[in-house]
Every structure is written in structure tokens, then in C-alpha cells.
Design a protein around this motif. Structure first.
Motif, PDB file in Angstrom:
ATOM      1  N   ILE A 158     -61.631  13.782 -12.721  1.00 52.55           N
ATOM      2  CA  ILE A 158     -61.837  14.366 -11.397  1.00 52.55           C
ATOM      3  C   ILE A 158     -60.456  14.579 -10.767  1.00 52.55           C
ATOM      4  CG2 ILE A 158     -62.825  14.048  -9.105  1.00 52.55           C
ATOM      5  CD1 ILE A 158     -64.905  12.217 -10.371  1.00 52.55           C
ATOM      6  N   TYR A 159     -60.233  15.772 -10.243  1.00 50.72           N
ATOM      7  CA  TYR A 159     -58.973  16.090  -9.572  1.00 50.72           C
ATOM      8  C   TYR A 159     -59.226  16.229  -8.072  1.00 50.72           C
ATOM      9  CZ  TYR A 159     -56.706  17.171 -14.042  1.00 50.72           C
ATOM     10  OH  TYR A 159     -56.175  17.100 -15.302  1.00 50.72           O
ATOM     11  N   VAL A 160     -58.395  15.584  -7.268  1.00 50.27           N
ATOM     12  CA  VAL A 160     -58.462  15.706  -5.815  1.00 50.27           C
ATOM     13  C   VAL A 160     -57.159  16.332  -5.338  1.00 50.27           C
ATOM     14  CG1 VAL A 160     -58.739  14.506  -3.618  1.00 50.27           C
ATOM     15  CG2 VAL A 160     -59.939  13.659  -5.649  1.00 50.27           C
ATOM     16  N   SER A 161     -57.240  17.500  -4.719  1.00 47.64           N
ATOM     17  CA  SER A 161     -56.051  18.209  -4.239  1.00 47.64           C
ATOM     18  C   SER A 161     -56.078  18.251  -2.717  1.00 47.64           C
ATOM     19  CB  SER A 161     -56.020  19.638  -4.789  1.00 47.64           C
ATOM     20  OG  SER A 161     -56.067  19.635  -6.203  1.00 47.64           O
ATOM     21  N   LEU A 162     -55.000  17.825  -2.101  1.00 49.24           N
ATOM     22  CA  LEU A 162     -54.893  17.818  -0.645  1.00 49.24           C
ATOM     23  C   LEU A 162     -53.838  18.818  -0.194  1.00 49.24           C
ATOM     24  CD1 LEU A 162     -55.597  16.362   2.117  1.00 49.24           C
ATOM     25  CD2 LEU A 162     -53.508  15.044   1.725  1.00 49.24           C
ATOM     26  N   VAL A 163     -54.226  19.716   0.731  1.00 41.08           N
ATOM     27  CA  VAL A 163     -53.273  20.610   1.393  1.00 41.08           C
ATOM     28  C   VAL A 163     -53.491  20.472   2.898  1.00 41.08           C
ATOM     29  CG1 VAL A 163     -53.102  22.232  -0.527  1.00 41.08           C
ATOM     30  CG2 VAL A 163     -54.886  22.548   1.193  1.00 41.08           C
ATOM     31  N   SER A 164     -52.632  21.088   3.695  1.00 39.54           N
ATOM     32  CA  SER A 164     -52.713  20.863   5.142  1.00 39.54           C
ATOM     33  C   SER A 164     -51.984  21.959   5.892  1.00 39.54           C
ATOM     34  CB  SER A 164     -52.099  19.502   5.487  1.00 39.54           C
ATOM     35  OG  SER A 164     -50.690  19.533   5.236  1.00 39.54           O
ATOM     36  N   TYR A 205     -50.560  11.380  -7.829  1.00 37.52           N
ATOM     37  CA  TYR A 205     -51.100  10.024  -7.826  1.00 37.52           C
ATOM     38  C   TYR A 205     -52.234   9.894  -8.840  1.00 37.52           C
ATOM     39  CZ  TYR A 205     -48.440   9.576  -3.517  1.00 37.52           C
ATOM     40  OH  TYR A 205     -47.418   9.552  -2.601  1.00 37.52           O
ATOM     41  N   VAL A 206     -52.536   8.656  -9.193  1.00 35.90           N
ATOM     42  CA  VAL A 206     -53.614   8.376 -10.133  1.00 35.90           C
ATOM     43  C   VAL A 206     -54.460   7.229  -9.594  1.00 35.90           C
ATOM     44  CG1 VAL A 206     -52.226   6.762 -11.516  1.00 35.90           C
ATOM     45  CG2 VAL A 206     -54.167   7.964 -12.574  1.00 35.90           C
ATOM     46  N   TRP A 207     -55.743   7.275  -9.852  1.00 32.38           N
ATOM     47  CA  TRP A 207     -56.696   6.252  -9.404  1.00 32.38           C
ATOM     48  C   TRP A 207     -56.875   5.225 -10.507  1.00 32.38           C
ATOM     49  CZ3 TRP A 207     -59.800   5.415  -5.044  1.00 32.38           C
ATOM     50  CH2 TRP A 207     -60.883   4.558  -5.212  1.00 32.38           C
ATOM     51  N   LYS A 208     -56.712   3.950 -10.149  1.00 35.91           N
ATOM     52  CA  LYS A 208     -56.902   2.888 -11.133  1.00 35.91           C
ATOM     53  C   LYS A 208     -57.459   1.648 -10.434  1.00 35.91           C
ATOM     54  CE  LYS A 208     -54.624  -0.620 -13.796  1.00 35.91           C
ATOM     55  NZ  LYS A 208     -53.401  -1.430 -13.878  1.00 35.91           N
ATOM     56  N   GLY A 209     -58.584   1.162 -10.922  1.00 33.29           N
ATOM     57  CA  GLY A 209     -59.163  -0.071 -10.401  1.00 33.29           C
ATOM     58  C   GLY A 209     -59.460  -0.040  -8.919  1.00 33.29           C
ATOM     59  N   ILE A 212     -55.459  12.162  -9.460  1.00 35.08           N
ATOM     60  CA  ILE A 212     -56.267  12.320 -10.664  1.00 35.08           C
ATOM     61  C   ILE A 212     -57.056  11.041 -10.887  1.00 35.08           C
ATOM     62  CG2 ILE A 212     -56.205  12.667 -13.157  1.00 35.08           C
ATOM     63  CD1 ILE A 212     -53.644  14.314 -12.698  1.00 35.08           C
ATOM     64  N   ILE A 213     -58.357  11.191 -11.064  1.00 36.53           N
ATOM     65  CA  ILE A 213     -59.238  10.054 -11.348  1.00 36.53           C
ATOM     66  C   ILE A 213     -59.658  10.165 -12.806  1.00 36.53           C
ATOM     67  CG2 ILE A 213     -61.339   8.839 -10.682  1.00 36.53           C
ATOM     68  CD1 ILE A 213     -61.189  10.257  -7.974  1.00 36.53           C
ATOM     69  N   PRO A 214     -59.027   9.383 -13.712  1.00 39.09           N
ATOM     70  CA  PRO A 214     -59.382   9.468 -15.132  1.00 39.09           C
ATOM     71  C   PRO A 214     -60.851   9.138 -15.367  1.00 39.09           C
ATOM     72  CG  PRO A 214     -57.314   8.296 -14.837  1.00 39.09           C
ATOM     73  CD  PRO A 214     -57.915   8.455 -13.477  1.00 39.09           C
TER      74      PRO A 214
END
Length: 355
Positions: A331-337, A108-112, A319-321
Motif C-alpha cells: 500500500i502506498y500513501v502519498s501526501l501533498v499539500s 517513509y516505511v510502516w513497520k510494527g 510505503i506499507i509492505p
């Protein structure tokens, strides 16, 4: 320990264990030492007690988190490209026999202020909400171009020279706007800053192609993740080394790297000296011979919920550009569980990191 070896390796990080495995397979006599009580060095996956001891100097964990051994927390969180060089190396060396992998649910990517799925094929390009109708068609043409791109075949270059034309010129040729260029460079090619736009386009195009090829290999996501955490990777190569005669010692400090006439001749530990003709170590064992050229900030979070707008993904990367948050790098956000055997059931682990 008072023996002579072809190589002594200090630290059990991924690079060190990989080299240990390769040297052992080649018939070299290898001694592998680590000051820690666990494998992985800086790239280890720690149980909760080890994590609290490392960052809070206590092994006492809150009871609400359950058993310590139900957790595997990555110190350096990363996902593997399904068609990348590391996966190919794991297959080639046979280390995959010691590991199990799971496909990450999504990218996924962060936008607005919102999270969007990264489009990586023609169908997703036409259905995404990241761009308007006409931009979707232009982006679809760009994706087809990258999927067909072959650096050794000029017929696939579409009039561009991959060693001369910049990525900025490629975006202009396909009529892509700044918004599309933003998530293409940062969420598909995984470039961490804007410098790539002014460099020859070959590397970025090959990165985009790798992303598409990785998705095509297994399906909905380009990323793989080893069950029980990334610390399994160095352990896999350590097992390979041990099978071919490598000797491992944990909880074994290195007191001195012995030099004679400026040349390495051995390693001293707890009054014993092992002789060798080569020492391989991570930077923490030779601080007088390295210098800091940059830093990465990391944050480890324990969540009781999935991340919103990720289609209920139990594992994903966001990914947050840099342009979206006014920073110099992404900035990278990685989610595991629990789905990746890294946390207690119902709880999730998320890691944020940036340069």
C-alpha cells in the motif's frame, strides 16, 4: 477536422501526450482529441468541481474547502524518481521549461504499527531505529555494494552473478534478516510483492541504486513532484506538440475508429471523419480490443493535519509492505499539500493505493 493526418491520438494521458509531442517534433502531422474538457485523461489533476462531478455527479463543493481552483487532485498519484528515466526524458525534450518541480520532503516505511524514515545512505543506515546495531553494519555494507554495483562490470559483483543469483541469495550473502529485506525490497527497490526475491537480482539492485542516486542528486529525498499536480506532465508534452504544429481538440468525442479491410484509416467524431494511417489511444477508446489483467484500489483523502511521525513533512510517501498488513501487495500513501500548490492552505491531500 476533415483532413488527413499522419497520426490521430485519442486521450490526453501522459503516454498519449508524450507520443504526440515526439511525433510532432519528428515532423508528423498530428491530431489529438479528448472527450474530456481537461488534459490528462486518467492521469489528470482535477480542480475540486471536476473531481466532484467525476465521482458524485455534481459540481457543488462544500464551502469549507474554499475555491475550487485552489485544488489540483491527482487521479493517479505518483512521485518521480529524481534520477529516473522520466525526469531524464523531460530534460532531454525540453519540457521542463513548462514545469516547476519541488523536492518531496521524505520517504517513509510502516513497520510494527509505526512510521520510520527509509535509510538510503551510510549515515542514515547507522542512525535508523529500524534495526539493531549489528544489522545496521551489515545493511551499511549492502548499501555500499548497491551504490557501486555496475551490471557491465564484474568487478563490482562481489562474487555474485546478477543474471543468475536471486535477491534472496544476495540478502543471505550480506546476512540481512527478514525485517531488513522487507523494507529494502519494498521501500528502496519499490517492489510491490515478494516475487522479486526469487528472480535474478540485477533488476532489484539497479532499483536500489536508482533510489540512492536520486537522493544524491538533490538531497533529503529521492522523489520530485510537479507543482500543481501530475496533470502538468501531459500538459507539458501537449505544449511541445502544439509548438511543432500539433492540433488539439478537447470536448471532442470519438464516435468510431474507422477500419477498412482490418486496417485503421481514420476517426469519426460528430459527423466528421479525419483520415490517418495510425491511431494511438488509451484503452477506454478501444474497449473491444483490450482486456483487464488487474486492478488498483485508490482512496483520496482531504486532511486538516500532517501525517504523524513524518518530521512535519508537507509532502511525503509512506510505503506499507504487504507483510505488515497481511495483503498480497504493498500500500502506498502519498501526501501533498499547499506546499506543492495542490490544496488550499492548511489543508492536505493524501492518496492511498494498492494493487
Amino acid at each position: 477536422m476533415d483532413e488527413e493526418y499522419d497520426a490521430i491520438i485519442l486521450g490526453t494521458g501522459l503516454k498519449e501526450c508524450l507520443l504526440s509531442g515526439m511525433l510532432s517534433v519528428a515532423g508528423k502531422k498530428v491530431l489529438h482529441m479528448d472527450r474530456n474538457s481537461y488534459y490528462g485523461g486518467e492521469s489528470a489533476s482535477l480542480i475540486l468541481e471536476d473531481l466532484f462531478e467525476k465521482f458524485r455527479s455534481t459540481r457543488d463543493c462544500p464551502e469549507k474547502y474554499g475555491r475550487s481552483r485552489d485544488w489540483n487532485v491527482d487521479l493517479i498519484p505518483k512521485f518521480l524518481m529524481a534520477n529516473g528515466q522520466l525526469v531524464k526524458l523531460l530534460i532531454h525534450t525540453g519540457v521542463t521549461r513548462y514545469l516547476e518541480f519541488k523536492l518531496v520532503d521524505g520517504s517513509y516505511v510502516w513497520k510494527g504499527g509505526k512510521v520510520y524514515k527509509v535509510p538510503a545512505n551510510e549515515q542514515e543506515a547507522l542512525s535508523t531505529n529500524l534495526m539493531g546495531l549489528f544489522e545496521k553494519r551489515r545493511f551499511r555494507k549492502f548499501l555500499v555494494f548497491t551504490q557501486d554495483f555496475d551490471r557491465s562490470n564484474p568487478a563490482t559483483w562481489h562474487g555474485l552473478d546478477p543474471d543468475k543469483n536471486t535477491m534472496r541469495e544476495v540478502y543471505h550473502k550480506f546476512g540481512l534478516d527478514d525485517n531488513t529485506a522487507d523494507f529494502t525490497g519494498h521501500a528502496l527497490a519499490l517492489c510491490s510483492d515478494e516475487e522479486y526475491k526469487n528472480q535474478p537480482c540485477a533488476d532489484t539492485l539497479e532499483r536500489c541504486k536508482l533510489y540512492s542516486d536520486s537522493i544524491a542528486r538533490y538531497g533529503k529525498s529521492p522523489y520530485l513532484y510537479p507543482l500543481y499536480g501530475l496533470g502538468e506532465l501531459p500538459q507539458g508534452f501537449a505544449r511541445l506538440s502544439a509548438i511543432y504544429g500539433g492540433t488539439y481538440m478537447l470536448n471532442k468525442p470519438c464516435d468510431e475508429i474507422v477500419l477498412e479491410d482490418g486496417k485503421v484509416v481514420g476517426v469519426t467524431s460528430e459527423g466528421e471523419t479525419a483520415k490517418c494511417s495510425m491511431v494511438i489511444c488509451d484503452p477506454s477508446y478501444a474497449t473491444d480490443r483490450v482486456r483487464c489483467v488487474g486492478k488498483i484500489v485508490r482512496c483520496i483523502c482531504i486532511l486538516n493535519h500532517i501525517i504523524a511521525n513524518t518530521n512535519n513533512s508537507q509532502s511525503c510517501q509512506i510505503i506499507i509492505p504487504q507483510n505488515q498488513v497481511g495483503r498480497k501487495s504493498d500500500i502506498y500513501v502519498s501526501l501533498v499539500s499547499f506546499a506543492t500548490s495542490c490544496t488550499k492552505r492548511i489543508l492536505f491531500g493524501s492518496s492511498c493505493y494498492q494493487r
